[in-house]
Design a protein around this motif. Structure first.
Motif, PDB file in Angstrom:
ATOM      1  N   ILE A  78      41.715  42.330  37.103  1.00 40.36           N
ATOM      2  CA  ILE A  78      40.479  42.252  37.549  1.00 40.36           C
ATOM      3  C   ILE A  78      39.944  43.452  37.781  1.00 40.36           C
ATOM      4  O   ILE A  78      40.478  44.303  38.656  1.00 40.36           O
ATOM      5  N   ASP A  79      38.809  43.711  37.229  1.00 44.16           N
ATOM      6  CA  ASP A  79      38.107  45.008  37.627  1.00 44.16           C
ATOM      7  C   ASP A  79      39.072  46.162  37.314  1.00 44.16           C
ATOM      8  O   ASP A  79      39.026  47.090  38.389  1.00 44.16           O
ATOM      9  N   GLN A  80      39.847  46.094  36.397  1.00 42.46           N
ATOM     10  CA  GLN A  80      40.669  47.321  36.016  1.00 42.46           C
ATOM     11  C   GLN A  80      42.017  47.464  36.994  1.00 42.46           C
ATOM     12  O   GLN A  80      42.695  48.409  37.092  1.00 42.46           O
ATOM     13  N   GLU A  81      42.273  46.371  37.664  1.00 43.90           N
ATOM     14  CA  GLU A  81      43.421  46.271  38.432  1.00 43.90           C
ATOM     15  C   GLU A  81      44.279  45.148  38.099  1.00 43.90           C
ATOM     16  O   GLU A  81      43.974  44.032  38.180  1.00 43.90           O
ATOM     17  N   HIS A  82      45.659  45.342  37.894  1.00 42.13           N
ATOM     18  CA  HIS A  82      46.385  44.118  37.366  1.00 42.13           C
ATOM     19  C   HIS A  82      46.717  43.449  38.773  1.00 42.13           C
ATOM     20  O   HIS A  82      46.979  43.886  39.741  1.00 42.13           O
ATOM     21  N   VAL A  83      46.665  42.196  38.537  1.00 38.49           N
ATOM     22  CA  VAL A  83      46.641  41.049  39.483  1.00 38.49           C
ATOM     23  C   VAL A  83      47.816  39.895  38.971  1.00 38.49           C
ATOM     24  O   VAL A  83      48.193  39.825  37.833  1.00 38.49           O
ATOM     25  N   GLU A  84      48.275  39.131  39.923  1.00 39.78           N
ATOM     26  CA  GLU A  84      49.045  37.832  39.690  1.00 39.78           C
ATOM     27  C   GLU A  84      48.123  36.727  39.430  1.00 39.78           C
ATOM     28  O   GLU A  84      46.997  36.762  39.550  1.00 39.78           O
ATOM     29  N   HIS A  85      48.652  35.800  38.791  1.00 41.88           N
ATOM     30  CA  HIS A  85      47.894  34.628  38.457  1.00 41.88           C
ATOM     31  C   HIS A  85      47.568  33.794  39.440  1.00 41.88           C
ATOM     32  O   HIS A  85      46.462  32.965  39.144  1.00 41.88           O
ATOM     33  N   SER A  86      47.798  33.980  40.678  1.00 35.69           N
ATOM     34  CA  SER A  86      47.300  33.249  41.936  1.00 35.69           C
ATOM     35  C   SER A  86      46.191  34.181  42.341  1.00 35.69           C
ATOM     36  O   SER A  86      45.503  33.406  43.480  1.00 35.69           O
ATOM     37  N   GLN A  87      45.711  35.142  41.929  1.00 37.29           N
ATOM     38  CA  GLN A  87      44.760  35.919  42.413  1.00 37.29           C
ATOM     39  C   GLN A  87      43.197  35.176  42.232  1.00 37.29           C
ATOM     40  O   GLN A  87      43.221  34.677  41.141  1.00 37.29           O
ATOM     41  N   PRO A  88      42.583  35.141  43.342  1.00 34.99           N
ATOM     42  CA  PRO A  88      41.513  34.500  43.040  1.00 34.99           C
ATOM     43  C   PRO A  88      40.312  35.353  42.458  1.00 34.99           C
ATOM     44  O   PRO A  88      40.372  36.420  42.261  1.00 34.99           O
ATOM     45  N   LEU A  89      39.446  34.651  41.661  1.00 38.53           N
ATOM     46  CA  LEU A  89      38.446  35.296  40.852  1.00 38.53           C
ATOM     47  C   LEU A  89      37.210  35.742  41.679  1.00 38.53           C
ATOM     48  O   LEU A  89      36.385  36.420  40.840  1.00 38.53           O
ATOM     49  N   GLU A  90      36.815  35.378  42.842  1.00 41.92           N
ATOM     50  CA  GLU A  90      35.735  35.566  43.566  1.00 41.92           C
ATOM     51  C   GLU A  90      35.157  36.878  43.454  1.00 41.92           C
ATOM     52  O   GLU A  90      36.369  37.849  43.992  1.00 41.92           O
ATOM     53  N   GLY A  91      33.970  37.195  43.187  1.00 39.60           N
ATOM     54  CA  GLY A  91      33.615  38.684  42.972  1.00 39.60           C
ATOM     55  C   GLY A  91      34.103  39.418  41.635  1.00 39.60           C
ATOM     56  O   GLY A  91      33.598  40.648  41.796  1.00 39.60           O
ATOM     57  N   ALA A  92      34.712  39.152  40.831  1.00 40.14           N
ATOM     58  CA  ALA A  92      35.220  39.608  39.885  1.00 40.14           C
ATOM     59  C   ALA A  92      34.003  39.946  38.750  1.00 40.14           C
ATOM     60  O   ALA A  92      33.619  38.811  38.465  1.00 40.14           O
ATOM     61  N   LYS A  93      33.819  40.863  38.185  1.00 39.88           N
ATOM     62  CA  LYS A  93      32.902  41.235  37.259  1.00 39.88           C
ATOM     63  C   LYS A  93      33.538  41.101  35.658  1.00 39.88           C
ATOM     64  O   LYS A  93      32.899  40.802  34.895  1.00 39.88           O
ATOM     65  N   GLU A  94      34.883  41.777  35.604  1.00 44.92           N
ATOM     66  CA  GLU A  94      35.757  41.974  34.410  1.00 44.92           C
ATOM     67  C   GLU A  94      36.965  41.313  34.616  1.00 44.92           C
ATOM     68  O   GLU A  94      37.708  41.791  35.640  1.00 44.92           O
TER      69      GLU A  94
END
Length: 83
Positions: free
Chosen positions: A57-73
């Motif tokens: 999310i926004d060029q940072e690797h995340v877990e699948h449980s990460q919320p999408l709120e505020g994500a641009k990409e």
């Protein structure tokens, strides 16, 4: 939200990126992968095993449980291979 696809995921879906408007129930990365999988046969083929897909999310690797709120990409990558 902009979704960017890489490597064989991009090839199977047939596009490098797309803009999507997420439905209300899609709040985490895992939700997004399941929702994308249902969008077309190509998406289903690319995301047949969503649990192994890597996501940033926004060029940072995340877990699948990460919320999408505020994500641009959101970038979606195949699993790492090799040794």
């Amino acid at each position: 939200m902009k979704i960017v696809y890489f490597a064989w995921i991009r090839e199977r879906i047939g596009m490098a990126e797309e803009e999507v408007v997420l439905p209300a129930g899609v709040v985490t990365v895992g939700d997004l992968l399941l929702w994308l999988k249902a969008q077309s046969d190509n998406h289903a083929a690319a995301l047949q095993a969503p649990e192994v897909v890597r996501v940033a999310i926004d060029q940072e690797h995340v877990e699948h449980s990460q919320p999408l709120e505020g994500a641009k990409e959101v970038a979606i990558f195949p699993p790492m291979t090799g040794g």
